[in-house]
Design a protein around this motif. Sequence first.
Motif, PDB file in Angstrom:
ATOM      1  N   SER A   1    -108.636-128.310 -18.513  1.00 37.08           N
ATOM      2  CA  SER A   1    -107.761-127.405 -17.757  1.00 37.08           C
ATOM      3  C   SER A   1    -106.553-128.147 -17.189  1.00 37.08           C
ATOM      4  CB  SER A   1    -108.539-126.716 -16.629  1.00 37.08           C
ATOM      5  OG  SER A   1    -108.723-127.619 -15.551  1.00 37.08           O
ATOM      6  N   LEU A   2    -106.665-129.469 -17.073  1.00 39.84           N
ATOM      7  CA  LEU A   2    -105.548-130.244 -16.532  1.00 39.84           C
ATOM      8  C   LEU A   2    -104.533-130.629 -17.600  1.00 39.84           C
ATOM      9  CD1 LEU A   2    -107.601-132.666 -14.260  1.00 39.84           C
ATOM     10  CD2 LEU A   2    -106.064-130.869 -13.481  1.00 39.84           C
ATOM     11  N   ASP A   3    -104.881-130.374 -18.843  1.00 39.57           N
ATOM     12  CA  ASP A   3    -104.004-130.801 -19.931  1.00 39.57           C
ATOM     13  C   ASP A   3    -102.724-129.976 -19.940  1.00 39.57           C
ATOM     14  OD1 ASP A   3    -104.684-132.622 -22.545  1.00 39.57           O
ATOM     15  OD2 ASP A   3    -103.116-131.128 -22.948  1.00 39.57           O
ATOM     16  N   ARG A   4    -101.602-130.651 -20.169  1.00 38.07           N
ATOM     17  CA  ARG A   4    -100.357-129.875 -20.166  1.00 38.07           C
ATOM     18  C   ARG A   4    -100.111-129.183 -21.501  1.00 38.07           C
ATOM     19  NH1 ARG A   4     -96.245-134.899 -19.505  1.00 38.07           N
ATOM     20  NH2 ARG A   4     -96.629-135.882 -21.501  1.00 38.07           N
TER      21      ARG A   4
ATOM     22  N   LYS B   1    -110.258-130.677 -28.673  1.00 39.94           N
ATOM     23  CA  LYS B   1    -109.219-130.644 -27.630  1.00 39.94           C
ATOM     24  C   LYS B   1    -109.139-131.950 -26.828  1.00 39.94           C
ATOM     25  CE  LYS B   1    -106.126-127.730 -26.499  1.00 39.94           C
ATOM     26  NZ  LYS B   1    -105.316-127.080 -27.549  1.00 39.94           N
ATOM     27  N   ASP B   2    -110.263-132.403 -26.308  1.00 41.81           N
ATOM     28  CA  ASP B   2    -110.185-133.612 -25.467  1.00 41.81           C
ATOM     29  C   ASP B   2    -109.841-134.857 -26.290  1.00 41.81           C
ATOM     30  OD1 ASP B   2    -112.706-132.856 -26.378  1.00 41.81           O
ATOM     31  OD2 ASP B   2    -113.802-133.781 -24.733  1.00 41.81           O
ATOM     32  N   SER B   3    -110.255-134.851 -27.565  1.00 36.86           N
ATOM     33  CA  SER B   3    -109.890-135.973 -28.437  1.00 36.86           C
ATOM     34  C   SER B   3    -108.396-135.948 -28.762  1.00 36.86           C
ATOM     35  CB  SER B   3    -110.689-135.926 -29.737  1.00 36.86           C
ATOM     36  OG  SER B   3    -112.065-135.846 -29.448  1.00 36.86           O
TER      37      SER B   3
ATOM     38  N   LYS C   1    -103.010-138.462 -28.263  1.00 35.64           N
ATOM     39  CA  LYS C   1    -101.640-138.455 -27.738  1.00 35.64           C
ATOM     40  C   LYS C   1    -101.413-139.661 -26.829  1.00 35.64           C
ATOM     41  CE  LYS C   1    -100.230-134.308 -26.201  1.00 35.64           C
ATOM     42  NZ  LYS C   1    -100.411-132.930 -25.680  1.00 35.64           N
ATOM     43  N   PHE C   2    -102.419-139.957 -26.037  1.00 34.59           N
ATOM     44  CA  PHE C   2    -102.350-141.130 -25.153  1.00 34.59           C
ATOM     45  C   PHE C   2    -102.181-142.402 -25.984  1.00 34.59           C
ATOM     46  CE2 PHE C   2    -104.569-144.722 -23.270  1.00 34.59           C
ATOM     47  CZ  PHE C   2    -103.945-144.831 -22.030  1.00 34.59           C
ATOM     48  N   LEU C   3    -102.989-142.524 -27.036  1.00 37.72           N
ATOM     49  CA  LEU C   3    -102.937-143.732 -27.866  1.00 37.72           C
ATOM     50  C   LEU C   3    -101.612-143.846 -28.622  1.00 37.72           C
ATOM     51  CD1 LEU C   3    -106.591-143.772 -29.236  1.00 37.72           C
ATOM     52  CD2 LEU C   3    -105.600-145.315 -27.515  1.00 37.72           C
ATOM     53  N   MET C   4    -101.062-142.698 -29.036  1.00 27.74           N
ATOM     54  CA  MET C   4     -99.758-142.716 -29.714  1.00 27.74           C
ATOM     55  C   MET C   4     -98.693-143.252 -28.756  1.00 27.74           C
ATOM     56  SD  MET C   4    -100.117-141.647 -32.808  1.00 27.74           S
ATOM     57  CE  MET C   4    -101.798-142.130 -33.004  1.00 27.74           C
ATOM     58  N   ALA C   5     -98.743-142.761 -27.505  1.00 30.05           N
ATOM     59  CA  ALA C   5     -97.752-143.195 -26.514  1.00 30.05           C
ATOM     60  C   ALA C   5     -97.919-144.669 -26.177  1.00 30.05           C
ATOM     61  CB  ALA C   5     -97.889-142.342 -25.248  1.00 30.05           C
ATOM     62  N   MET C   6     -99.172-145.095 -26.071  1.00 27.33           N
ATOM     63  CA  MET C   6     -99.425-146.458 -25.623  1.00 27.33           C
ATOM     64  C   MET C   6     -99.202-147.495 -26.711  1.00 27.33           C
ATOM     65  SD  MET C   6    -102.738-148.029 -23.737  1.00 27.33           S
ATOM     66  CE  MET C   6    -103.437-148.794 -25.165  1.00 27.33           C
TER      67      MET C   6
END
Length: 213
Positions: free
Chosen positions: A13-16, A39-41, A46-51
């Motif tokens: 629910s916190l995901d933008r 969904k959570d994966s 996305k986090f790993l792509m950014a990092m």
Amino acid sequence: MISEERIRTFINSLDRGNAPFLDELEKEALGGNVPIIRKDSQGLMKFLMAMTRPSNILEVGCAVGFSALLMAEYTDPDTRITTIEKFEKRIPVARSNFEKYDKDKKITLLEGDAADILADLSDSYDFIFMDAAKGQYLTFLPDCKRLLKKGGLLVSDNVLQDGDVMESRFAVTRRNRTIHERMRDYLYAIKHDPELESVILYIGDGMALSYKL
Ligand code: SAH
Ligand code: MG
């Protein structure tokens, strides 16, 4: 004890949220019983792509292209993505999705069995997403390791098999027993490989991250 369902709902629910075209494709895929990353994966990807800001990505198991498009959407314009799919019914759908969403320059689809294709590849990749038949991860591991740069990341999806992986082999149906055994062997292999530092995450259907030392 935390209720698993509720905590996941809360976290999600916190995901933008994703770009609208991804939501559209996700709905379509789920409606057609096409397996796609949970969904959570997706949030972790996305986090790993950014990092890690990968420049050359390899995906094993394209389906209709959802995860490839997710990676394409959240990486630099010059990032290259190569994805492999063997199921004839899904290949044209993936191709038309890449065109429809204007990512066909960024994503290359290789048609055929990953066992053959991986053996023929010689490029090096800084990010590999393993998401094909769960019983084959262990077979694909040596090629994935060879193709992965030092400092690169191998991400494996669906490694907990809805919890089946932790059960005794006698508790899973005969049909699932081979996959069960192979996934356990895979998890053991990535956790004990001296060239990898791996962590198994309880997210989605289980994701393992392996960093190449
Ligand atoms: N990554 C996708 C989902 C992939 S589902 C997403 O999240 O959007 C797994 C896919 O791997 C299926 O479409 C299946 O046909 C494909 N697959 C399974 N074994 C394979 C193999 N040996 N070679 C190529 N593709 C394979
Ligand atoms: Mg998956």
